[in-house]
Design an enzyme around this catalytic site. Sequence first.
Site, PDB file in Angstrom:
ATOM      1  N   LYS A 137      -0.536   2.813 -17.640  1.00  0.00           N
ATOM      2  CA  LYS A 137      -1.136   3.836 -16.155  1.00  0.00           C
ATOM      3  C   LYS A 137      -2.154   4.329 -17.190  1.00  0.00           C
ATOM      4  O   LYS A 137      -1.648   5.450 -18.418  1.00  0.00           O
ATOM      5  CB  LYS A 137      -0.203   4.601 -15.969  1.00  0.00           C
ATOM      6  CG  LYS A 137       0.705   3.838 -14.999  1.00  0.00           C
ATOM      7  CD  LYS A 137       0.804   4.145 -13.925  1.00  0.00           C
ATOM      8  CE  LYS A 137       1.603   3.016 -12.307  1.00  0.00           C
ATOM      9  NZ  LYS A 137       0.718   2.705 -11.056  1.00  0.00           N
ATOM     10  N   ASP A 166      -4.263   0.743 -14.660  1.00  0.00           N
ATOM     11  CA  ASP A 166      -3.561   0.795 -13.083  1.00  0.00           C
ATOM     12  C   ASP A 166      -4.320   2.643 -13.528  1.00  0.00           C
ATOM     13  O   ASP A 166      -3.884   3.244 -14.220  1.00  0.00           O
ATOM     14  CB  ASP A 166      -2.572   0.660 -13.171  1.00  0.00           C
ATOM     15  CG  ASP A 166      -2.571   0.743 -11.315  1.00  0.00           C
ATOM     16  OD1 ASP A 166      -3.616   1.456 -11.154  1.00  0.00           O
ATOM     17  OD2 ASP A 166      -1.294   0.776 -11.234  1.00  0.00           O
ATOM     18  N   GLU A 192      -7.544  -2.034 -12.191  1.00  0.00           N
ATOM     19  CA  GLU A 192      -6.148  -1.858 -11.624  1.00  0.00           C
ATOM     20  C   GLU A 192      -6.773  -0.498 -10.184  1.00  0.00           C
ATOM     21  O   GLU A 192      -6.712   0.713 -10.685  1.00  0.00           O
ATOM     22  CB  GLU A 192      -4.934  -2.006 -11.062  1.00  0.00           C
ATOM     23  CG  GLU A 192      -4.306  -2.389 -10.183  1.00  0.00           C
ATOM     24  CD  GLU A 192      -2.758  -2.396 -10.493  1.00  0.00           C
ATOM     25  OE1 GLU A 192      -2.687  -3.619 -11.165  1.00  0.00           O
ATOM     26  OE2 GLU A 192      -1.695  -1.857  -9.441  1.00  0.00           O
ATOM     27  N   ASP A 217      -5.497  -2.541  -5.224  1.00  0.00           N
ATOM     28  CA  ASP A 217      -4.559  -2.131  -5.055  1.00  0.00           C
ATOM     29  C   ASP A 217      -3.681  -1.371  -3.820  1.00  0.00           C
ATOM     30  O   ASP A 217      -3.521  -1.947  -2.781  1.00  0.00           O
ATOM     31  CB  ASP A 217      -2.658  -2.167  -6.178  1.00  0.00           C
ATOM     32  CG  ASP A 217      -1.699  -1.631  -6.283  1.00  0.00           C
ATOM     33  OD1 ASP A 217      -0.951  -1.879  -5.234  1.00  0.00           O
ATOM     34  OD2 ASP A 217      -0.701  -0.615  -7.309  1.00  0.00           O
ATOM     35  N   LYS A 241       1.476  -6.086  -2.977  1.00  0.00           N
ATOM     36  CA  LYS A 241       2.693  -5.615  -2.959  1.00  0.00           C
ATOM     37  C   LYS A 241       3.707  -6.478  -1.361  1.00  0.00           C
ATOM     38  O   LYS A 241       3.150  -5.429  -0.247  1.00  0.00           O
ATOM     39  CB  LYS A 241       4.018  -4.591  -2.158  1.00  0.00           C
ATOM     40  CG  LYS A 241       2.807  -4.056  -3.632  1.00  0.00           C
ATOM     41  CD  LYS A 241       2.910  -2.090  -3.471  1.00  0.00           C
ATOM     42  CE  LYS A 241       3.138  -1.390  -4.879  1.00  0.00           C
ATOM     43  NZ  LYS A 241       1.460  -1.982  -6.153  1.00  0.00           N
TER      44      LYS A 241
HETATM   45 MG    MG Z   1      -1.046  -0.097  -9.293  1.00  0.00          MG
END
Ligand code: MG
Length: 334
Positions: A137, A166, A192, A217, A241
């Site tokens: 992240k 991300d 991302e 995302d 997702k």
């Molecule tokens: Mg993500």
Amino acid sequence: MPSRFEFRRYRLPFRAPVRTAHGLWREREGLLVRVEDEAGAVGFGEAAPIPDFGTETIDVAAEACRKLGDRVDDATLATLPANLPCLRHALAAALRPETSTPAVASLGVAALLPAGRAALAQVPAKAELGFRVFKWKVGVADLADELALLDDLCAALPNGAKLRLDANGAWERRHAERWLERAADRPIEFVEQPAPPKNRDLLLGLAHDFPTPLALDESVAGNADIAQWLGDGWPGVYVLKPSLLADLSAALAQLEHAKADVVFSSALETAVGARTALQAAFAWRTAKPRALGFGVYPLFADARCDGPFAAPFLRWEDVQRLDPAATWAAVPGQ
Ligand code: MG
């Protein structure tokens, strides 16, 4: 004939708090649905909403379940409004269990690293286990500090390994450009959500201006979003997702038709939703499957709710072994 319908709302504490772009989560709320037809065949589904991704809230999903009564069928599914994507997902999964055969016997899994400097300490042990894709992240600390850390992290990766970054939509243009310049000659698999979902032009511009692939995302949290980005000819990756999609099979058909580059990813759901999502991931046909974003388990204080343990590879047998009835039994009834 309609099937018997039941649902159980859950509030499940995590083993340890989970840090997300939307704050610290200590527990997961959602609901499981169970249907049983005349012949006694049972199906399960999970609604695991994330309102920050544009889904309904758990209260709204539960209220809609109460109104469904104790019988459902395909017609019920058709009458559920579009603003209940997670409940529609759950009911579709329960009524229409996945029957397609797997396209692959096993899939890689990305190892999750904590944000910031803590990531560095975790690379050796995960590399030793066999992980070769790592997810970090970014966009959570000072830009210069994070860029310096990126070099340390790349140096710590085992040979041939790749890093996913991300940003959870954190960056303005200038920040995103600094990162993408830096990423260009480093082992970055993709970046991302480098900019907020609403910033479509910036996302498309960055994707065309830099060599490192970009992934959407938060931008593709619903069926309509996926259709729109496909229509725009998004040249990068789609992080899916499945648990958040009202009509997973329709989304997969559109993505397949466009020969889209897809990563299957967790919404921090229980084994019930994870099973649905992973069945879709294993049925997905592509020459170069990307590592799954499912390295999140063990996740729950009650292990009966967990999906498959995070390992460098997940086998089809691991998915088949998931037992939705055991998770259903672990969730107290109303
Ligand atoms: Mg993500």
